[in-house]
Scaffold this motif. Structure first.
Motif, PDB file in Angstrom:
ATOM      1  N   GLN A  46      20.657 -32.436  53.479  1.00 24.08           N
ATOM      2  CA  GLN A  46      19.555 -31.825  54.206  1.00 24.08           C
ATOM      3  C   GLN A  46      19.434 -30.338  53.869  1.00 24.08           C
ATOM      4  O   GLN A  46      20.415 -29.607  53.875  1.00 24.08           O
ATOM      5  N   LYS A  47      18.210 -29.938  53.564  1.00 25.73           N
ATOM      6  CA  LYS A  47      17.887 -28.536  53.359  1.00 25.73           C
ATOM      7  C   LYS A  47      16.990 -28.084  54.500  1.00 25.73           C
ATOM      8  O   LYS A  47      15.924 -28.667  54.731  1.00 25.73           O
ATOM      9  N   VAL A  48      17.425 -27.062  55.239  1.00 21.39           N
ATOM     10  CA  VAL A  48      16.688 -26.588  56.399  1.00 21.39           C
ATOM     11  C   VAL A  48      16.124 -25.210  56.092  1.00 21.39           C
ATOM     12  O   VAL A  48      16.832 -24.311  55.631  1.00 21.39           O
ATOM     13  N   GLY A  49      14.831 -25.040  56.327  1.00 26.33           N
ATOM     14  CA  GLY A  49      14.177 -23.777  56.067  1.00 26.33           C
ATOM     15  C   GLY A  49      14.490 -22.733  57.124  1.00 26.33           C
ATOM     16  O   GLY A  49      15.235 -22.972  58.084  1.00 26.33           O
ATOM     17  N   LYS A  50      13.888 -21.558  56.978  1.00 25.97           N
ATOM     18  CA  LYS A  50      14.139 -20.456  57.897  1.00 25.97           C
ATOM     19  C   LYS A  50      13.335 -20.632  59.181  1.00 25.97           C
ATOM     20  O   LYS A  50      12.175 -21.021  59.162  1.00 25.97           O
ATOM     21  N   GLY A  51      13.978 -20.335  60.301  1.00 25.59           N
ATOM     22  CA  GLY A  51      13.284 -20.317  61.575  1.00 25.59           C
ATOM     23  C   GLY A  51      12.837 -18.904  61.904  1.00 25.59           C
ATOM     24  O   GLY A  51      13.271 -17.934  61.286  1.00 25.59           O
ATOM     25  N   LYS A  52      11.960 -18.788  62.902  1.00 28.47           N
ATOM     26  CA  LYS A  52      11.446 -17.480  63.294  1.00 28.47           C
ATOM     27  C   LYS A  52      11.507 -17.354  64.804  1.00 28.47           C
ATOM     28  O   LYS A  52      11.032 -18.228  65.531  1.00 28.47           O
ATOM     29  N   ALA A  53      12.101 -16.257  65.276  1.00 26.98           N
ATOM     30  CA  ALA A  53      12.201 -16.012  66.705  1.00 26.98           C
ATOM     31  C   ALA A  53      10.940 -15.301  67.196  1.00 26.98           C
ATOM     32  O   ALA A  53      10.435 -14.378  66.541  1.00 26.98           O
ATOM     33  N   THR A  54      10.415 -15.746  68.347  1.00 30.75           N
ATOM     34  CA  THR A  54       9.221 -15.142  68.929  1.00 30.75           C
ATOM     35  C   THR A  54       9.429 -14.949  70.430  1.00 30.75           C
ATOM     36  O   THR A  54      10.410 -15.433  71.008  1.00 30.75           O
ATOM     37  N   THR A  55       8.510 -14.268  71.071  1.00 37.49           N
ATOM     38  CA  THR A  55       8.564 -14.074  72.524  1.00 37.49           C
ATOM     39  C   THR A  55       7.801 -15.200  73.224  1.00 37.49           C
ATOM     40  O   THR A  55       7.134 -16.014  72.577  1.00 37.49           O
ATOM     41  N   LYS A  56       7.918 -15.230  74.536  1.00 39.31           N
ATOM     42  CA  LYS A  56       7.151 -16.190  75.318  1.00 39.31           C
ATOM     43  C   LYS A  56       6.698 -15.527  76.610  1.00 39.31           C
ATOM     44  O   LYS A  56       7.289 -14.541  77.073  1.00 39.31           O
ATOM     45  N   ALA A  57       5.640 -16.057  77.193  1.00 43.78           N
ATOM     46  CA  ALA A  57       5.158 -15.542  78.472  1.00 43.78           C
ATOM     47  C   ALA A  57       6.092 -15.975  79.591  1.00 43.78           C
ATOM     48  O   ALA A  57       6.812 -16.976  79.477  1.00 43.78           O
ATOM     49  N   ARG A  58       6.114 -15.211  80.669  1.00 48.31           N
ATOM     50  CA  ARG A  58       6.934 -15.576  81.820  1.00 48.31           C
ATOM     51  C   ARG A  58       6.525 -16.969  82.326  1.00 48.31           C
ATOM     52  O   ARG A  58       5.344 -17.254  82.512  1.00 48.31           O
ATOM     53  N   HIS A  59       7.528 -17.806  82.492  1.00 47.58           N
ATOM     54  CA  HIS A  59       7.359 -19.202  82.909  1.00 47.58           C
ATOM     55  C   HIS A  59       6.648 -20.054  81.858  1.00 47.58           C
ATOM     56  O   HIS A  59       6.288 -21.195  82.121  1.00 47.58           O
ATOM     57  N   GLY A  60       6.413 -19.474  80.696  1.00 46.77           N
ATOM     58  CA  GLY A  60       5.766 -20.244  79.642  1.00 46.77           C
ATOM     59  C   GLY A  60       6.775 -21.074  78.858  1.00 46.77           C
ATOM     60  O   GLY A  60       7.992 -20.968  79.036  1.00 46.77           O
ATOM     61  N   LYS A  61       6.266 -21.920  77.980  1.00 47.16           N
ATOM     62  CA  LYS A  61       7.123 -22.765  77.160  1.00 47.16           C
ATOM     63  C   LYS A  61       7.759 -21.949  76.031  1.00 47.16           C
ATOM     64  O   LYS A  61       7.130 -21.038  75.487  1.00 47.16           O
ATOM     65  N   VAL A  62       8.983 -22.306  75.684  1.00 43.30           N
ATOM     66  CA  VAL A  62       9.666 -21.668  74.559  1.00 43.30           C
ATOM     67  C   VAL A  62       9.006 -22.115  73.255  1.00 43.30           C
ATOM     68  O   VAL A  62       8.866 -23.323  73.020  1.00 43.30           O
TER      69      VAL A  62
END
Length: 271
Positions: A46-62
């Motif tokens: 398995q080759k897994v690509g790069k992930g990216k971290a982002t923000t989320k709104a309060r009580h919003g979905k990750v």
């Protein structure tokens, strides 16, 4: 001579071949991803690509990273290394001929293991190519910079294999030769020169490809190459009365594949 071989002797011989293969057969097996006990003629890494971290709104979905996944196929092939041991020849020699063949077979299969890994390394596309010079400091720094720009992890799992000519050239570079060689306890391969430099374990290898006086050397991360093992090194001894000899056969089923092209740099040097 008996037409059968005592089972305990066969088991002992097989153990000797396996130990010889582990000890001196392959230099590169411990430097790549290994998948053991593969069932079937192929497997996938398995080759897994790069992930990216982002923000989320309060009580919003990750947010989901949606990292790309790619299955890289690796085909396995069967390899053999065998020879005859004449019954009467054994009476005329002062050494254990079967042990000689055990070592020879293990070393042959070890070289084939390295050939598979080197062929996978050679299928990469990242080249540091100045064919009019040897392995100079500038080439090493260009490859080092490229691996950093491609975010190849600097986690102690980088390896570099060079030809013996290039090894002698490295020894003439003060930035390389002034550092102490690693101690024997830190080496995964006995009897092999190796040295840590730039977060990488460097070592010479005699089996690297050469064409028109140009040697291909490789700098890579462990996860960039996959090595699949269907059947590890094993031995079989059979008596052939028509030959009045034992046939000693060593075999294995293995394959190797380039998993991540970004994790490999090929440095070409003139010899």
């Amino acid at each position: 001579m008996s037409v059968t071989i005592d089972k305990s002797f066969v088991d002992h011989f097989q153990a000797d071949v396996h130990q010889a293969y582990q000890r001196m057969g392959s230099k590169l097996r411990n430097t790549v991803r290994v998948k053991n006990s593969v069932k079937g003629a192929s497997t996938v890494f398995q080759k897994v690509g790069k992930g990216k971290a982002t923000t989320k709104a309060r009580h919003g979905k990750v947010p989901v990273m949606n990292a790309e996944h790619e299955a890289v196929r690796c085909d396995l092939r069967d390899y053999y290394a065998g020879d005859w041991v004449d019954a009467l020849d054994e009476l005329k020699t002062n050494h254990d001929e079967k042990m000689v063949l055990a070592n020879a077979g293990a070393y042959a299969l070890g070289r084939k293991t390295d050939d598979l890994i080197i062929n996978a390394l050679a299928s990469g596309e990242e080249l540091i190519d100045h064919n009019d010079t040897g392995l100079a400091l500038g080439k090493v720094m260009a490859a080092f910079e490229g691996m950093g720009n491609r975010d190849v992890p600097d986690d102690g799992q980088r390896y570099a294999i060079v030809g013996w000519k290039q090894w002698s050239e490295l020894l003439q570079i003060p930035e390389f030769s002034n550092a102490d060689y690693v101690g024997d306890d830190d080496l995964p391969w006995k009897g092999t020169q190796a040295k840590r430099w730039l977060g990488t374990l460097w070592m010479p290898h005699s089996g690297l490809p050469v064409a028109d006086g140009i040697r291909s050397c490789f700098w890579y991360h462990r996860t960039a190459i996959g090595h699949a093992i269907g059947a590890d090194v094993q031995s079989d001894i059979t008596w052939h009365g028509d030959h009045a000899a034992h046939f000693v056969n060593n075999s294995m089923s293995q394959g190797a594949v380039l998993v991540d092209d970004a994790g490999v740099s090929c440095i070409r040097a003139k010899e």
